[in-house]
Design a protein around this motif. Structure first.
Motif, PDB file in Angstrom:
ATOM      1  N   LEU A  80       3.744   3.158   4.322  1.00 22.93           N
ATOM      2  CA  LEU A  80       4.560   3.831   3.419  1.00 22.93           C
ATOM      3  C   LEU A  80       6.062   3.768   3.699  1.00 22.93           C
ATOM      4  CD1 LEU A  80       2.799   7.084   2.782  1.00 22.93           C
ATOM      5  CD2 LEU A  80       3.028   5.343   1.185  1.00 22.93           C
TER       6      LEU A  80
ATOM      7  N   VAL B 132       2.489  -2.608  -1.207  1.00 22.92           N
ATOM      8  CA  VAL B 132       2.576  -1.236  -1.870  1.00 22.92           C
ATOM      9  C   VAL B 132       3.663  -0.806  -2.655  1.00 22.92           C
ATOM     10  CG1 VAL B 132       2.888   1.064  -1.268  1.00 22.92           C
ATOM     11  CG2 VAL B 132       1.017   0.004  -0.022  1.00 22.92           C
ATOM     12  N   TYR B 133       5.115  -1.477  -2.336  1.00 24.16           N
ATOM     13  CA  TYR B 133       6.163  -1.394  -2.925  1.00 24.16           C
ATOM     14  C   TYR B 133       6.590  -2.320  -3.794  1.00 24.16           C
ATOM     15  CZ  TYR B 133       9.742  -4.199  -0.341  1.00 24.16           C
ATOM     16  OH  TYR B 133      10.659  -5.504   0.191  1.00 24.16           O
ATOM     17  N   GLU B 134       5.728  -3.387  -4.233  1.00 23.39           N
ATOM     18  CA  GLU B 134       5.708  -4.264  -5.224  1.00 23.39           C
ATOM     19  C   GLU B 134       6.997  -5.171  -5.350  1.00 23.39           C
ATOM     20  OE1 GLU B 134       4.271  -1.846  -8.140  1.00 23.39           O
ATOM     21  OE2 GLU B 134       2.217  -2.352  -7.784  1.00 23.39           O
TER      22      GLU B 134
ATOM     23  N   ALA C 176       8.294   1.303   1.142  1.00 31.17           N
ATOM     24  CA  ALA C 176       7.954   1.878  -0.184  1.00 31.17           C
ATOM     25  C   ALA C 176       8.945   3.341  -0.303  1.00 31.17           C
ATOM     26  CB  ALA C 176       6.680   2.148  -0.392  1.00 31.17           C
TER      27      ALA C 176
ATOM     28  N   GLU D 109      -2.139   4.138  -4.035  1.00 31.01           N
ATOM     29  CA  GLU D 109      -2.012   2.630  -3.630  1.00 31.01           C
ATOM     30  C   GLU D 109      -2.124   2.417  -2.368  1.00 31.01           C
ATOM     31  OE1 GLU D 109       0.406   4.426  -5.621  1.00 31.01           O
ATOM     32  OE2 GLU D 109       1.101   3.248  -7.129  1.00 31.01           O
TER      33      GLU D 109
ATOM     34  N   ARG E  69       9.283   7.427  -6.338  1.00 25.87           N
ATOM     35  CA  ARG E  69       7.952   7.039  -6.867  1.00 25.87           C
ATOM     36  C   ARG E  69       7.026   7.710  -5.520  1.00 25.87           C
ATOM     37  NH1 ARG E  69       6.183   1.183  -8.370  1.00 25.87           N
ATOM     38  NH2 ARG E  69       4.300   2.366  -7.991  1.00 25.87           N
ATOM     39  N   LYS E  70       5.748   7.767  -6.006  1.00 27.22           N
ATOM     40  CA  LYS E  70       4.694   8.082  -4.904  1.00 27.22           C
ATOM     41  C   LYS E  70       3.659   7.053  -5.089  1.00 27.22           C
ATOM     42  CE  LYS E  70       6.094  12.559  -4.168  1.00 27.22           C
ATOM     43  NZ  LYS E  70       6.666  12.968  -2.774  1.00 27.22           N
ATOM     44  N   PHE E  71       3.438   6.811  -3.580  1.00 24.98           N
ATOM     45  CA  PHE E  71       2.582   5.634  -3.361  1.00 24.98           C
ATOM     46  C   PHE E  71       1.457   5.774  -2.551  1.00 24.98           C
ATOM     47  CE2 PHE E  71       6.903   4.077  -3.580  1.00 24.98           C
ATOM     48  CZ  PHE E  71       7.031   2.993  -4.524  1.00 24.98           C
TER      49      PHE E  71
END
Length: 420
Positions: A274, A325-327, A277, A289, A284-286
């Protein structure tokens, strides 16, 4: 007994290449005049004589891997244990290494134990192939028994992926996501990139191939903003980002370094997953994902463990998960497939396809010709820091074939590993 570790940085401890090879010999109290001869011989054997006085910190990952092998071979142990020795070597380097191992085995009676996911190069060398599954011995057979089963599974995966690649993007009409124009980079006064230009469009996976030390990693680090440009321009979505620092670029550009140990920072696998991200997209919450990706990549059971206790392949997957995860729209991947079995290799590539289907792009350093032919839309081949050729993989492979660089061709272009 001599051991070449999975991560060459874990065993290199000297300042220059010659000093590193000399280190073990000095501890064995070999006379000075003999040490010089052994250094010269072993560096020539592995094709790195020109690096004799190079500082170790200025070597590429593949060059470090050759150096680690050279430092062990110089001491002439009768038993060699090699932990994924092909992980960072270019195809020609792999063939050269295997040829030298074959000489040591057949002419000098060496015992060679190789731990590998890529067994093609060792098919001719091996007398036995041992397969482990979840820490247990699954089989101990001759190469002629094990190899066809391995190839059948891999070929099935590659055929499926080739069809998917052809369906995704053949003629891409979209404007470039990334445009590189006339880039020149020097490191320690040495030119590592010279007039490099290419375009990468949304929805494309572009592979970067070339010999160890040709500038592949330097290219990715220059795009990320780690290496300063002497000349040229890097544009992202039509905007010149050459002047932006890393902190600005990583908001939309993610990277997996060649050595995952150089980018892992946190105390647990979950925190590392995390980290990027939460830093780059704090609103945002990840959690969902992150959990799903860790489970897919066989890492969820280690969520509370230290990431530094993972294997090299697991660390690579953790870095991939952290980036996915953070794309970020653009992924720069430096040999992300090192240390991966066929299943996890395919899993990562399928995630990269999904990334591209969503409008993202991937620039990936890769030494696997079969993977490039089956998964990638374009191929950039570097020679001495310059673009040798850039086009669809089939066209670049044809160009390489015409130049006699058969080591870089996919196996189906001519099985160079088969026993005669």
């Amino acid at each position: 007994m001599g051991l070449v570790q999975q991560d060459p940085d874990a065993q290199i401890c000297s300042f220059t290449v010659s000093q590193e090879v000399a280190f073990g010999l000095e501890n064995l109290q070999i006379p000075s005049k003999d040490i010089k001869l052994k250094i010269k011989r072993v560096l020539a054997m592995l094709g790195i004589s020109h690096l004799a006085e190079r500082e170790v910190t200025n070597l590429s990952g593949g060059e470090k891997q050759r150096l680690a092998l050279a430092s062990i071979l110089a001491m002439e142990p009768k038993v060699l244990v090699l932990d994924e020795p092909t992980a960072h070597l270019d195809p020609e380097g792999i063939m050269s290494m295997v040829a030298h191992l074959e000489t040591l085995k057949n002419q000098y009676g060496y015992t060679v134990i190789v731990i590998e996911h890529r067994i093609e190069p060792f098919y001719k060398l091996a007398d036995r192939m041992v397969v482990l599954e979840e820490g247990r011995l699954a089989s101990d057979e001759s190469p002629s028994t094990v190899f066809p089963l391995y190839r059948k599974k891999l070929d099935k995966t590659l055929r499926k992926s080739l069809k998917l690649r052809m369906d995704l993007a053949v003629d891409n009409p979209r404007e470039p996501l990334l445009e590189v124009e006339g880039v020149v980079v020097r490191r320690a006064g040495i030119p590592v990139l010279q007039n490099v230009s290419f375009r990468l469009k949304p929805g494309e996976i572009m592979a970067v191939m070339g010999a160890n030390g040709c500038g592949k990693t330097s290219l990715l680090l220059a795009l990320l903003g780690h290496h300063q440009l002497e000349k040229g321009r890097v544009s992202y979505r039509g905007r010149d980002i050459s002047h932006l620092d890393i902190q600005e670029r990583v908001k939309e550009i993610g990277m997996i370094l060649q050595n995952p140990g150089h980018q892992i920072l946190e105390r647990s696998v979950w925190q590392e997953t995390l980290l990027a991200a939460e830093m780059l997209k704090p609103t945002r919450k990840f959690t969902v994902e992150a959990k799903n990706l860790l489970e897919e990549f066989s890492l969820l059971n280690y969520r509370n463990s230290s990431p530094f206790l993972l294997s090299m392949g697991e660390k690579k997957r953790l870095c991939a998960v952290s980036a996915l995860v953070y794309e970020p729209d653009l992924l720069l991947l430096d040999e992300p497939l090192a240390g991966q079995d066929a299943g996890h290799l395919d899993l990562l590539m399928q995630h990269l396809y999904r990334h591209c289907e969503g409008g993202g792009s991937v620039l990936m350093v890769c030494h696997h010709p079969e993977v490039v032919a089956s998964y990638c839309h374009r191929l950039l081949f570097l020679e001495g820091g310059q673009v040798g050729y850039e086009d669809r993989p089939d066209k670049v492979f044809q160009w390489l074939k015409e130049r006699g660089k058969d080591a870089y061709l996919p196996l189906r272009e001519g099985d160079r590993w088969e026993k005669k």
